[in-house]
Every structure is written in C-alpha cells, then in structure tokens.
Write an enzyme that holds these catalytic residues in place. Structure first.
Site, mmCIF file in Angstrom:
data_model
loop_
_atom_site.group_PDB
_atom_site.id
_atom_site.type_symbol
_atom_site.label_atom_id
_atom_site.label_comp_id
_atom_site.label_asym_id
_atom_site.label_seq_id
_atom_site.Cartn_x
_atom_site.Cartn_y
_atom_site.Cartn_z
ATOM 1 N N LYS A 145 41.930 73.308 86.840
ATOM 2 C CA LYS A 145 40.563 73.188 87.326
ATOM 3 C C LYS A 145 40.014 74.609 87.418
ATOM 4 C CE LYS A 145 37.689 72.196 91.278
ATOM 5 N NZ LYS A 145 37.627 71.978 92.749
ATOM 6 N N GLY B 66 32.073 71.415 100.106
ATOM 7 C CA GLY B 66 32.279 71.204 101.526
ATOM 8 C C GLY B 66 31.051 70.816 102.319
ATOM 9 N N ALA C 223 32.773 68.168 94.280
ATOM 10 C CA ALA C 223 32.140 68.852 95.412
ATOM 11 C C ALA C 223 30.917 68.109 95.927
ATOM 12 C CB ALA C 223 31.741 70.285 95.063
ATOM 13 N N GLY C 224 30.794 68.083 97.237
ATOM 14 C CA GLY C 224 29.623 67.540 97.896
ATOM 15 C C GLY C 224 29.779 66.150 98.478
ATOM 16 N N THR D 211 37.417 68.132 101.105
ATOM 17 C CA THR D 211 36.951 68.227 102.481
ATOM 18 C C THR D 211 36.579 66.870 103.069
ATOM 19 O OG1 THR D 211 36.075 70.427 101.976
ATOM 20 C CG2 THR D 211 35.325 69.405 104.007
#
Length: 262
Positions: free
Chosen positions: A99, A160, A186-187, A209
């Site tokens: 990644k 995050g 992400a998000g 997260t």
C-alpha cells in the site's frame, strides 16, 4: 447471489474488507477485531514492525498463513523514502504487495501527487503489486493505473476523520475511468459509510481508525464486515431509480370505482 472474488495482483480474495493494525488498545483486541472483520488482507505499517529480538511485535498476533500482509509506507513524505520502505518490507519477507503512501501535507495527510506517481512507476517496474493511496481525482486515478498500479485507493475523506464518503460523484467517475479495482481508503467512520462505498460499485474498502477507535472494536469490526457484504449485495442486486414523485406500490388497475349508492 453468487459473486466474483476481489482480484488484486492476480490473487483472489473472498472478503472485500481490508483492515489495519494501528491504534488498537492492545494487540489482543487487534487480533480479535481482525478475526471478527472476516478480512483476508491486513495492512501493517513497516515503521511499526519490531525487529526480531526487539520486543513484542504486532506480527506475533497475525497468522501469515491465514492473512495476506499488506505493508504500507505510512509516514513517507518523498518518493525515494516510500520506495526504500517498500524494498525494506520485501527484504523482511512481507511480500511484494504494498500500500503506497507518499504524504504531501502533515496536517491533512493528503497525498503528494507527483511523488505518488513517481513511486508507483518505480515500484511497478520492479515487480511490486502497487496499491496507491490517492485523492478522489479521476484524472490522477487513470495516471496511476497507466503507471502500473494494480488498484487505485481514493480517499473517502481525510485519514482518521470519520467523515464518510464526501464526494461520491468523483468516486463514481473513477469507477468509470479505470479498469483496475477501486478500493476506498480513509475516511470511513461507521458501517453505513462502508455500505455507501460498496453501493457505489467500489471493489473494496480499507479502514483502520473506524474499527480500532470504536468503543468496542470487535463489535465494530463485525458491523463493518456485514456492511461491506450488504453494500456489495445491494450493488449487485441493482437499486430502483430515483424519482421526484411517488409510484404506487400496489397496482391500481382493475380496482372497481365506488360511487354513491342509489
């Protein structure tokens, strides 16, 4: 409903959820959450892996025979740094799937576009299976695919942040622009965010997260598993078109007209 597997770098995966290993209260909870998620790919930050003999390592809690490890270049701010980190991961036996992160801004953690393209070209040329973390930019997504990326991983929102998919229309355009798998990275904040990503037609979702930071990470991991499966099933089933006005659910043809009785 039968479904095709997620294929990345020539390898098939039944789960379309990829999970991370950071920010958990303990390694034990991390292991339980990963198992509850049903994920087959687990991403690990190369900089967080302890060397042999240097104390407890998260790799002690992940069975490499059960999970495919996806090392990431988190914390790298230049193409050279990211490429070097990917080489270190391969030398450490973590494989050639990576990644790729090349961060351009410490506050937003948005990618450095130029550095990301440069590192993608280098690593793809050297035989790596490159999964770049990128902006939700269709033009950039196509350039990354043309540079050898095996998948493109547009952010749904800043890393995050838990804001969910902020620009679903760009994600839809990316899906129309590239042929490589599109994995939202992400998000994501909660299960409905993961479902939205899959209902758009994305091939997978990567998160850390949202699970690790939940009050009950194991329960949230289970919720994310079901959300990804539900969103994928809904996408494959085909939703009804959106309309401005109502359409009766029950047929009205053949219903007798009732008038006043004489």
């Amino acid at each position: 409903m039968n479904d095709t597997p997620l294929v990345v770098g020539g390898k098939e995966f039944q789960s379309r959820l990829i999970v991370g290993t950071g920010k958990y209260p303990s390694f034990e909870i991390m292991r339980e959450a990963i198992e509850a998620s049903g994920a087959q790919i687990v991403t690990v930050a190369v900089r967080r892996i302890s060397l042999p003999g240097k104390g407890e390592s998260l790799l002690d809690y992940i069975d490499p025979a059960r999970y495919t490890l996806l090392p990431n270049t988190a914390g790298c701010y230049t193409a050279d740094e990211a490429v070097r980190t990917a080489y270190l991961a391969r030398e450490a036996g973590l494989g050639e799937m990576v990644k790729l992160e090349v961060i351009g801004d410490a506050r937003t953690l948005f990618p450095d576009v130029q550095g990301l393209l440069e590192a993608t070209k280098i690593l793809a040329r050297e035989g790596f299976v490159v999964l770049p973390y990128t902006n939700d930019d269709p033009v950039l997504a196509k350039k990354l695919e043309d540079s050898g990326a095996s998948a493109v991983m547009p952010l749904g929102a800043p890393i995050g942040s838990g804001l969910g998919i902020r620009n679903p229309y760009n994600v839809k355009i990316i899906l129309e622009t590239v042929t490589a798998p599109v994995i939202v990275d992400a998000g994501v904040g909660t299960a409905s965010d993961a479902t939205v990503a899959m209902e758009l037609g994305c091939d997978g979702v990567l998160m850390n997260t949202a699970i690790a930071g939940a009050k009950d990470p194991v329960a949230m991991a289970r919720a994310m598993k079901l959300a990804v499966e539900s969103g994928r099933l809904a996408f494959k089933a085909g939703r009804i078109p959106k309309k401005l006005y109502a359409t009766a659910s029950s047929p009205i043809e053949g219903i007798p007209e009732w008038g006043p009785t004489s």
